[in-house]
Design a protein around this motif. Sequence first.
Motif, PDB file in Angstrom:
ATOM      1  N   TYR A 187      -2.340  14.357  -5.393  1.00 20.54           N
ATOM      2  CA  TYR A 187      -2.791  13.347  -4.433  1.00 20.54           C
ATOM      3  C   TYR A 187      -4.202  12.857  -4.729  1.00 20.54           C
ATOM      4  N   VAL A 188      -5.075  13.751  -5.184  1.00 17.92           N
ATOM      5  CA  VAL A 188      -6.418  13.312  -5.573  1.00 17.92           C
ATOM      6  C   VAL A 188      -6.342  12.375  -6.775  1.00 17.92           C
ATOM      7  N   TYR A 189      -5.464  12.682  -7.708  1.00 11.11           N
ATOM      8  CA  TYR A 189      -5.288  11.819  -8.883  1.00 11.11           C
ATOM      9  C   TYR A 189      -4.814  10.428  -8.472  1.00 11.11           C
ATOM     10  N   TYR A 190      -3.851  10.365  -7.548  1.00 12.29           N
ATOM     11  CA  TYR A 190      -3.388   9.061  -7.085  1.00 12.29           C
ATOM     12  C   TYR A 190      -4.504   8.308  -6.362  1.00 12.29           C
ATOM     13  N   GLY A 191      -5.323   9.050  -5.618  1.00 12.48           N
ATOM     14  CA  GLY A 191      -6.457   8.408  -4.960  1.00 12.48           C
ATOM     15  C   GLY A 191      -7.460   7.877  -5.949  1.00 12.48           C
ATOM     16  N   LYS A 192      -7.659   8.612  -7.035  1.00 12.38           N
ATOM     17  CA  LYS A 192      -8.565   8.143  -8.089  1.00 12.38           C
ATOM     18  C   LYS A 192      -8.021   6.878  -8.745  1.00 12.38           C
ATOM     19  N   LEU A 193      -6.701   6.834  -8.928  1.00 14.61           N
ATOM     20  CA  LEU A 193      -6.102   5.628  -9.509  1.00 14.61           C
ATOM     21  C   LEU A 193      -6.310   4.419  -8.602  1.00 14.61           C
ATOM     22  N   LYS A 229     -14.244  16.657  -8.738  1.00 10.29           N
ATOM     23  CA  LYS A 229     -14.984  16.917  -7.503  1.00 10.29           C
ATOM     24  C   LYS A 229     -14.095  16.717  -6.279  1.00 10.29           C
ATOM     25  N   GLY A 230     -13.241  15.691  -6.326  1.00 14.82           N
ATOM     26  CA  GLY A 230     -12.351  15.451  -5.199  1.00 14.82           C
ATOM     27  C   GLY A 230     -11.422  16.627  -4.955  1.00 14.82           C
ATOM     28  N   THR A 231     -10.867  17.177  -6.033  1.00 14.64           N
ATOM     29  CA  THR A 231      -9.989  18.350  -5.900  1.00 14.64           C
ATOM     30  C   THR A 231     -10.751  19.535  -5.332  1.00 14.64           C
ATOM     31  N   LEU A 232     -11.968  19.753  -5.825  1.00  9.25           N
ATOM     32  CA  LEU A 232     -12.783  20.873  -5.341  1.00  9.25           C
ATOM     33  C   LEU A 232     -13.086  20.731  -3.854  1.00  9.25           C
ATOM     34  N   TYR A 233     -13.513  19.547  -3.433  1.00  4.00           N
ATOM     35  CA  TYR A 233     -13.890  19.352  -2.028  1.00  4.00           C
ATOM     36  C   TYR A 233     -12.676  19.457  -1.109  1.00  4.00           C
ATOM     37  N   VAL A 234     -11.537  18.967  -1.565  1.00  3.35           N
ATOM     38  CA  VAL A 234     -10.332  19.087  -0.747  1.00  3.35           C
ATOM     39  C   VAL A 234      -9.940  20.553  -0.593  1.00  3.35           C
ATOM     40  N   LEU A 235      -9.974  21.308  -1.676  1.00  2.00           N
ATOM     41  CA  LEU A 235      -9.613  22.727  -1.600  1.00  2.00           C
ATOM     42  C   LEU A 235     -10.555  23.485  -0.666  1.00  2.00           C
ATOM     43  N   VAL A 236     -11.851  23.180  -0.734  1.00  2.90           N
ATOM     44  CA  VAL A 236     -12.813  23.838   0.158  1.00  2.90           C
ATOM     45  C   VAL A 236     -12.521  23.465   1.611  1.00  2.90           C
ATOM     46  N   GLY A 237     -12.399  22.161   1.874  1.00  3.15           N
ATOM     47  CA  GLY A 237     -12.149  21.719   3.247  1.00  3.15           C
ATOM     48  C   GLY A 237     -10.817  22.201   3.778  1.00  3.15           C
ATOM     49  N   ALA A 238      -9.771  22.126   2.954  1.00  5.32           N
ATOM     50  CA  ALA A 238      -8.438  22.538   3.400  1.00  5.32           C
ATOM     51  C   ALA A 238      -8.370  24.046   3.628  1.00  5.32           C
ATOM     52  N   LEU A 252      -3.872  11.594   3.567  1.00  3.22           N
ATOM     53  CA  LEU A 252      -4.726  10.419   3.382  1.00  3.22           C
ATOM     54  C   LEU A 252      -6.158  10.823   3.045  1.00  3.22           C
ATOM     55  N   LEU A 253      -6.631  11.918   3.669  1.00  4.35           N
ATOM     56  CA  LEU A 253      -7.957  12.438   3.313  1.00  4.35           C
ATOM     57  C   LEU A 253      -7.988  12.886   1.864  1.00  4.35           C
ATOM     58  N   THR A 254      -6.893  13.489   1.404  1.00  5.73           N
ATOM     59  CA  THR A 254      -6.831  13.947   0.015  1.00  5.73           C
ATOM     60  C   THR A 254      -6.824  12.762  -0.944  1.00  5.73           C
ATOM     61  N   LEU A 255      -6.089  11.720  -0.607  1.00  3.42           N
ATOM     62  CA  LEU A 255      -6.117  10.494  -1.410  1.00  3.42           C
ATOM     63  C   LEU A 255      -7.525   9.909  -1.440  1.00  3.42           C
ATOM     64  N   ALA A 256      -8.173   9.881  -0.274  1.00  6.18           N
ATOM     65  CA  ALA A 256      -9.517   9.317  -0.196  1.00  6.18           C
ATOM     66  C   ALA A 256     -10.504  10.108  -1.043  1.00  6.18           C
ATOM     67  N   ALA A 257     -10.312  11.428  -1.136  1.00  5.23           N
ATOM     68  CA  ALA A 257     -11.218  12.255  -1.944  1.00  5.23           C
ATOM     69  C   ALA A 257     -11.203  11.810  -3.395  1.00  5.23           C
TER      70      ALA A 257
END
Length: 246
Positions: free
Chosen positions: A183-189, A88-97, A75-80
């Motif tokens: 998942y980031v792509y789906y969150g962007k959608l 940016k969402g993909t980058l931040y998720v990869l850093v945080g994860a 859900l955090l990844t979707l939110a990103a």
Amino acid sequence: MPRSNAVPDFSPRLVTARNVAVAIVVLGALVIGGRYAGAYVPAFAERVNALGAWGPIVFCAGYVVAAVAFVPGSLLTLAAGAIFGLVKGTLYVLVGATLGSSAAFLVARYGARNLVERRLAGNAHFQAIDRAIGTDGRRIAFLLRLSPIVPFNVLNYALGLTTIRFVDFVLASIGMLPGTLLYVYYGKLAGDVAALAGGVTAPRGAGYYVLLVLGLVATVVVTTIVTRIAKRALAAASDGPPAVTP
């Protein structure tokens, strides 16, 4: 009556059983607490969305806490994606994860590794598998990251109990990229944190099934690799050291 100065007898078996019980309780508390805390992820995402320039830092810090506390990261990844967009969402998720999984790995490595070694010291099969992961850890961890079989949070702690090098564990985090992108792509959608708060989940489109097939193939490959290396290790252990002739 004089007080006895006798020291209580704590046998190694009793201490081991106690440590195992404590570990089970802690793990259970993490899993249950993580599921409970997961209900607050949408509210956290909304707050991150309102923080402006501080948003990415708070988001990554939150992802670290979520990974250690067994909070589901999907859900955090979707939110990103909804908050930061695809790149940016993909980058931040990869850093945080990556930071979060590394923290969980280190907790397992220094908090439970010695206990596991003592508990399974005489188990040749475990030692062979452990040796296999230590021998080819980076490739195995990478394939496990692609596999849908082992959940993200469980894998972080599980690999911490093996002999894989920490640097190989971190480098293998790139295996999270395909799933993160999806998942980031789906969150962007979805495009709306409020919609995610309402329970929107990742749709099962073509990308989902492609990723699933890729993960299943990775599962077969990593199982084959580990099995082959473990068999060689077991064979070498069963042969034993060469006999010394007088």
